[in-house]
Design a protein around this motif. Sequence first.
Motif, short mmCIF file in Angstrom:
data_model
loop_
_atom_site.label_atom_id
_atom_site.label_comp_id
_atom_site.label_asym_id
_atom_site.label_seq_id
_atom_site.Cartn_x
_atom_site.Cartn_y
_atom_site.Cartn_z
N ALA A 7 0.85 -1.20 0.00
CA ALA A 7 0.00 0.00 0.00
C ALA A 7 0.89 1.24 0.00
N ALA A 8 1.04 1.83 -1.17
CA ALA A 8 1.92 2.99 -1.32
C ALA A 8 1.51 4.13 -0.39
N ALA A 9 0.22 4.34 -0.20
CA ALA A 9 -0.25 5.42 0.67
C ALA A 9 0.21 5.22 2.12
N ASP A 10 0.40 3.99 2.53
CA ASP A 10 0.86 3.70 3.89
C ASP A 10 2.39 3.79 4.00
N TRP A 11 3.08 3.29 2.99
CA TRP A 11 4.53 3.18 3.06
C TRP A 11 5.27 4.44 2.60
N GLN A 12 4.77 5.11 1.58
CA GLN A 12 5.52 6.21 0.98
C GLN A 12 5.86 7.34 1.96
N PRO A 13 4.93 7.78 2.81
CA PRO A 13 5.31 8.83 3.77
C PRO A 13 6.44 8.39 4.71
N ARG A 14 6.43 7.14 5.11
CA ARG A 14 7.50 6.63 5.99
C ARG A 14 8.83 6.60 5.26
N LEU A 15 8.79 6.13 4.02
CA LEU A 15 10.01 6.05 3.22
C LEU A 15 10.55 7.44 2.89
N ASP A 16 9.64 8.40 2.61
CA ASP A 16 10.07 9.77 2.31
C ASP A 16 10.70 10.43 3.53
N GLU A 17 10.12 10.18 4.70
CA GLU A 17 10.60 10.82 5.93
C GLU A 17 11.90 10.20 6.44
N LYS A 18 11.97 8.88 6.48
CA LYS A 18 13.10 8.21 7.12
C LYS A 18 14.01 7.45 6.17
N GLY A 19 13.55 7.25 4.95
CA GLY A 19 14.32 6.44 4.02
C GLY A 19 14.18 4.96 4.37
N PHE A 20 14.64 4.11 3.47
CA PHE A 20 14.50 2.68 3.70
C PHE A 20 15.25 2.24 4.96
N ASP A 21 16.46 2.76 5.14
CA ASP A 21 17.25 2.36 6.31
C ASP A 21 16.58 2.76 7.62
N GLY A 22 15.91 3.90 7.64
CA GLY A 22 15.19 4.32 8.84
C GLY A 22 14.01 3.40 9.14
N VAL A 23 13.28 3.03 8.10
CA VAL A 23 12.15 2.10 8.27
C VAL A 23 12.67 0.75 8.75
N TRP A 24 13.79 0.32 8.18
CA TRP A 24 14.40 -0.95 8.56
C TRP A 24 14.83 -0.93 10.03
N GLN A 25 15.45 0.16 10.46
CA GLN A 25 15.87 0.27 11.87
C GLN A 25 14.66 0.30 12.80
N ILE A 36 14.63 -9.38 8.28
CA ILE A 36 13.73 -8.25 8.50
C ILE A 36 13.74 -7.34 7.27
N LYS A 37 14.93 -7.10 6.75
CA LYS A 37 15.06 -6.27 5.55
C LYS A 37 14.30 -6.90 4.38
N ALA A 38 14.44 -8.20 4.21
CA ALA A 38 13.75 -8.89 3.12
C ALA A 38 12.23 -8.80 3.28
N ALA A 39 11.75 -8.86 4.51
CA ALA A 39 10.31 -8.75 4.74
C ALA A 39 9.80 -7.36 4.36
N ILE A 40 10.56 -6.33 4.71
CA ILE A 40 10.17 -4.96 4.34
C ILE A 40 10.19 -4.81 2.83
N GLU A 41 11.24 -5.31 2.21
CA GLU A 41 11.31 -5.24 0.74
C GLU A 41 10.12 -5.92 0.10
N TYR A 42 9.70 -7.04 0.66
CA TYR A 42 8.53 -7.75 0.16
C TYR A 42 7.27 -6.91 0.34
N MET A 43 7.14 -6.25 1.49
CA MET A 43 5.93 -5.47 1.75
C MET A 43 5.83 -4.20 0.91
N ILE A 44 6.97 -3.67 0.46
CA ILE A 44 6.92 -2.45 -0.34
C ILE A 44 7.12 -2.71 -1.83
N GLU A 45 7.26 -3.99 -2.17
CA GLU A 45 7.47 -4.37 -3.56
C GLU A 45 6.35 -3.81 -4.44
#
Length: 134
Positions: A82-100, A123-132
């Motif tokens: 769900a881009a609407a759920d993930w994109q604000p998090r990724l824009d604010e913290k970047g992938f590494d921030g979301v991963w941490q 954990i990283k692979a799970a996040i990558e799967y969820m934002i694929e």
Amino acid sequence: MKLKTWFTVAATAVTVFAVQAQEMSTDDIADRIKPIGQVHVAGATADTGAAAGGARSGADIYNSACVACHSAGVLGAPKLNAAADWQPRLDEKGFDGVWQNAINGINAMPPRGTCGDCSDDEIKAAIEYMIEGI
């Protein structure tokens, strides 16, 4: 039995046990206090995933540990793809921030979600799967 006699018997017993404990080797003590049984939890096998010869895939981690919250958005969890759920998090913290955040926990999500045996890479692979695909 008189108090003095009772005290003498108790002191003698404690002395005997203390002397026996001092005569035991470290291996004897370890053998004496070892667990008498093991617990098997259905569905939790030690020979899956990394123990079986490799890291689990992001889909495997998601389906076993993340789906309960991330499929329905429980307590604000971003939903799968769900881009609407993930994109604000990724824009604010970047992938590494979301991963941490996933590793350390954030808001209602405990550290590593419900996958206490996941490696950082899993954990990283799970996040990558969820934002694929977003």
